[in-house]
Structure formats: structure tokens, C-alpha cells
Design a protein around this motif. Sequence first.
Motif, short mmCIF file in Angstrom:
data_model
loop_
_atom_site.label_atom_id
_atom_site.label_comp_id
_atom_site.label_asym_id
_atom_site.label_seq_id
_atom_site.Cartn_x
_atom_site.Cartn_y
_atom_site.Cartn_z
N MET A 1 3.45 14.65 6.43
CA MET A 1 2.65 15.15 5.31
C MET A 1 3.53 15.86 4.28
N TYR B 1 10.18 10.16 0.14
CA TYR B 1 10.04 9.23 1.26
C TYR B 1 11.04 8.07 1.17
N LEU C 1 1.27 4.64 -2.30
CA LEU C 1 1.13 5.98 -1.74
C LEU C 1 2.30 6.88 -2.13
N MET D 1 9.38 4.23 7.38
CA MET D 1 7.98 4.67 7.47
C MET D 1 7.25 3.81 8.50
N PRO D 2 6.17 4.33 9.09
CA PRO D 2 5.45 3.62 10.16
C PRO D 2 4.46 2.58 9.62
N VAL D 3 4.96 1.63 8.85
CA VAL D 3 4.03 0.63 8.30
C VAL D 3 3.59 -0.36 9.37
N THR E 1 -7.33 5.40 -1.78
CA THR E 1 -6.10 6.15 -2.09
C THR E 1 -5.65 5.92 -3.54
N TRP F 1 0.85 -1.20 0.00
CA TRP F 1 0.00 0.00 0.00
C TRP F 1 0.89 1.25 0.00
N LEU F 2 1.87 1.24 0.92
CA LEU F 2 2.79 2.38 1.00
C LEU F 2 3.43 2.66 -0.36
N ARG G 1 1.84 14.16 -7.02
CA ARG G 1 1.51 15.50 -6.53
C ARG G 1 2.66 16.48 -6.77
N LEU H 1 -5.91 10.26 4.12
CA LEU H 1 -5.89 8.84 4.47
C LEU H 1 -4.47 8.28 4.34
N HIS H 2 -3.72 8.81 3.38
CA HIS H 2 -2.36 8.32 3.16
C HIS H 2 -1.45 8.56 4.36
N LEU I 1 -1.79 7.63 7.14
CA LEU I 1 -1.73 6.40 7.94
C LEU I 1 -0.37 5.72 7.79
N LEU I 2 0.17 5.72 6.58
CA LEU I 2 1.46 5.04 6.34
C LEU I 2 2.55 5.99 5.87
N LEU I 3 2.17 7.14 5.36
CA LEU I 3 3.13 8.04 4.71
C LEU I 3 3.30 9.29 5.57
N THR I 4 4.40 9.39 6.27
CA THR I 4 4.60 10.57 7.11
C THR I 4 6.03 11.08 6.95
#
Lengths: 239, 239
Positions: free
Chosen positions: B90, A233, A129, A237-239, B128, A125-126, A136, B82-83, B85-88
Amino acid sequence: MVNSLLAKLTLWSELTPDEESDLARSFGEPRRAAAGDEIVAHGSTPTVSTLVLEGFAARVTLLPEGGRQITALHIPGDFVDLHSLLLTPMDHSVVTLSPCTLTAVPHRRLRALAEAHPRLGRLLWLNTLVDGAIHRQWLAAMGRMAAAGHLAHLLCEQFLRLQAVGLTRDQTFPFPLTQVALADVLGLSSVHVNRTVQELRSDKVVSWTGGEIEILDWERLVRIAEFDPTYLYLRKMPV
Amino acid sequence: MVNSLLAKLTLWSELTPDEESDLARSFGEPRRAAAGDEIVAHGSTPTVSTLVLEGFAARVTLLPEGGRQITALHIPGDFVDLHSLLLTPMDHSVVTLSPCTLTAVPHRRLRALAEAHPRLGRLLWLNTLVDGAIHRQWLAAMGRMAAAGHLAHLLCEQFLRLQAVGLTRDQTFPFPLTQVALADVLGLSSVHVNRTVQELRSDKVVSWTGGEIEILDWERLVRIAEFDPTYLYLRKMPV
DNA sequence: CGACATATTGATCGACTTCAAGTGTAGTGG
DNA sequence: CCACTACACTTGAAGTCGATCAATATGTCG
């Protein structure tokens, strides 16, 4: 065989030996593709997701009247259509930009992996993302930067992404795009891409020959690009 | 309370009563935000994900030299982050474009939901992925379409997305953006946005007054926009 | 009413496009 | 070894879309 993928995933989170071997075992036989081949068709419904082992590929969005836009560049270690696991049919096609080695994992197997190893599922998923974060940044560069800055930004990004999977030598990295393909990335005409490249060349910021780019002045390139690597990134990451 | 979210998820896949009630129970108290409020800060590390209940919000990517680009528009039923959650942290901020009602779900709770209901977890992933598909279409529009087509494309998209959550009346939909905000979506100057809007108005394609847009000629709007709604994925998906 | 954001209009400028032609360079077959 | 082709790259000239600068409405909300 899937070292560049493992390198990238490990950058985000350590894998247990179990996760790593189950994942590595999931891929089919490598296959070759020539430059310019369409490897995933727009409108199709893949039952596997394809991973780049060697070479460059691109996601191509076509407009009804013929406009052509590259919306992602893919390098070894990248899934080109991981999203097709849940999102069908394909909203774009994927083509190779150079000769490539590819391999694939069946969607059924991906679901089993995610179920057996929830953290590995979140890593996948990450992965999608991060694709979105790059989209973006491309939007911001496309909408708000002039040609030279946009090009410089792309080169900074490519350098760091390739470095993360060990494909750079010093300040040099492979970049096998034609100027026409580069124009489709930047949303420019190939004529203007040519002039913009010459600008960076004559300013001694980069040199570009034979599908390889050498960055001659990283500081200046970053300044021209207004580049901040956070969005890539390339770290835990906090998976 | 979270009806527009449920409407959207149900469009992709029917929810079991269990999934639906566990999900609906997960959100905190609604809160109000004024137009222009920053509701998620660039660089922050949220511990909750925020859902729009009423109003419009936008993701904003800022360039170091001051460029400002809106990379997503969010309407009721949309998660704005929502992203995270795993992607930090921002990679962009989120601001309201109109007065909004918001609610949030703790990340811990999202993980528990995904574990208890794997299919619901995949629906969140899918959410996502659709964001990503829209990003790609925006890239194509930004890179390869002229101002009028790009604007028309955005309006087609907004109409269908709002229709999917029941927020249109006939051919009319809410659109509370200023022309400056619209310029930040399209990557144009506000002056040129103004002229482009007037072009669509004088051609009797749309009328825009008081934060509402009425589509006067859908066929022509679609033609100007080269619009194909496939990429919005407003239908059942194989989650 | 005053203040401030938003919308509108005009005039000029420049970045990028389009069209057209010319220059490598590598491959192919005679 | 030389035509011939194909493709990528390069250069010039003219045109256009959109930016910028500046000024003037038009709200709208304390």
C-alpha cells in the motif's frame, strides 16, 4: 519499437515470449507529432490507446474559467490514454510537450490480448493503477509541500522514471518543459516557478539548460523533496 | 448487504443475475470500525479488498516530515483498496472518518470472479479508473482553484456521489468530516477551512450542522465550483 | 464535572500572485 | 547581414490569499 514499454512491463513481471510478441505485434505504424500538438481531445471517445515512443506528453485538465492543470507527465513507454479503453469520453486532453513519436493499439485488440493472456490484461490494469499512485503522490505534494519541495519532488520522480526506461545518462535526464508548462504541473505561476528553479540552481542542487537537467546533489534533492520512491512501483508486482 | 456497490456497478453496466449473485456471495461478514480507526495500513500487503457498507473513510498519504493529505473520500459502495489486488505494498493508509461498517473480499476470490466473468473483471478495473479520474479533478482543483471554489467543488462532488447510491435526502447529504479532516482534503489549514466554510454559510449557499450539509443554492454552488460532473462517470460505460 | 476534541476569532506574517517591463535567442524575410 | 517577430526566460514592485500563532468558545462524552 516498443522497447520502453516492454522494459517497463518487464520491471513489473516477466513476459512469456508469446505475450511479448503478441503485444509488440499489436501496435500500428509510428507517427510523428510536433511539440504542442493535441493528440487526444477532451470529450472525445478514442477507439485506440496511444503509446509514447519518443518525447514527452502531458495530460491537461482545463477548468471552465480557464485554469489549466497538468495531471500527468508521460515519457517513452507510457500509455497516455489506456483508461479510455473503459472510461469514456476523455475527462482531459493529452498534448505533446516536445516533438514526439507515437504509436497506437486498437481497443478491440487490447480486449483480445487481455482475453488471450489474462496476466497481460492484469499488467495493463496495473499500468493504470500506477498512474493512480502517482496522482495520489502529486496530490500530497501539491497540497502539503512548498514550491521548492514540490519541484524537487517532481525532479526526483522524473529521474527515476526515465532511468527505468534507460533514458538517463549519469545524473542527467531530458526535461523539455517550458517554465509555463512546469507551472501548470506544479500549480504555480510561471514567475514563481522561475524563482524556485533559480533557488535550486544557486544552491547547486541541479543545473538545467537546453531541455536537460543534471542533478548535482541527489542527497540534498531527495531531502528537499521528502522523496520516497516506493509509490513509483518500479519493481516486481503480483500480477 | 452490498447494495450500494451493486447500485454503482449497475450505473456503469447492467449485471447478469449470475454476475450479481457470484459477486454478492464473495464478501465476508460485515465488521464495525470506530471513527478514526486505521483499516488499511500504509506499507502493508492486503490479501483482501475492503468495501465500505456504511460510513465515510479516507485514503491518507503522509509525507516524511509530517504533512498529511487525504487523497480520496470513500462512501458506501466504494472499495477503499481495490488496487491492492495488483499494486503492493500500500502506498497510503486508509482510515475511517466516522463509525463504519465494512466487508471484504479475498483477492483470490476477485481473481476467480474476473476469470469467470470477464466483464465483471473489467467493471472492477473501471472502478479503479474512476478513482483515477477523481484524483485528476482533485489535482486541478488543488492546483488552480482558490479555497472557496475548491471547497464548493468538493461539496458538489460529494452530493452527486452520495446521490448515486441513494444516500441523499432532497438537497441534504451526510458529511461527517471534522474541519481538520476537511483541511487535509483541501490542502489548507483548519483555520482557513473554518473561514471558508463561514463564507459559504453567510452567502447562504450551504448550511452545515451536525455532520449534515444542506445545499441551499445549487446553481450558485456549481458556479463557485466551476463544477462539471462528467469526470464522475455516473452513467453507462463500454465495459 | 473534568477532560479533550472541535470550532471560532483576532492579529501578524510570509509565500505566492499579479502586473509590468526588460533581456536573451532563434527564426524569417528583406 | 540586418530588421523584425516570436517566444522563453528573467527581474522588480505591490498586493493578496492563506499560514501561523494564540486565545477563547462550544460541545460532548466518560
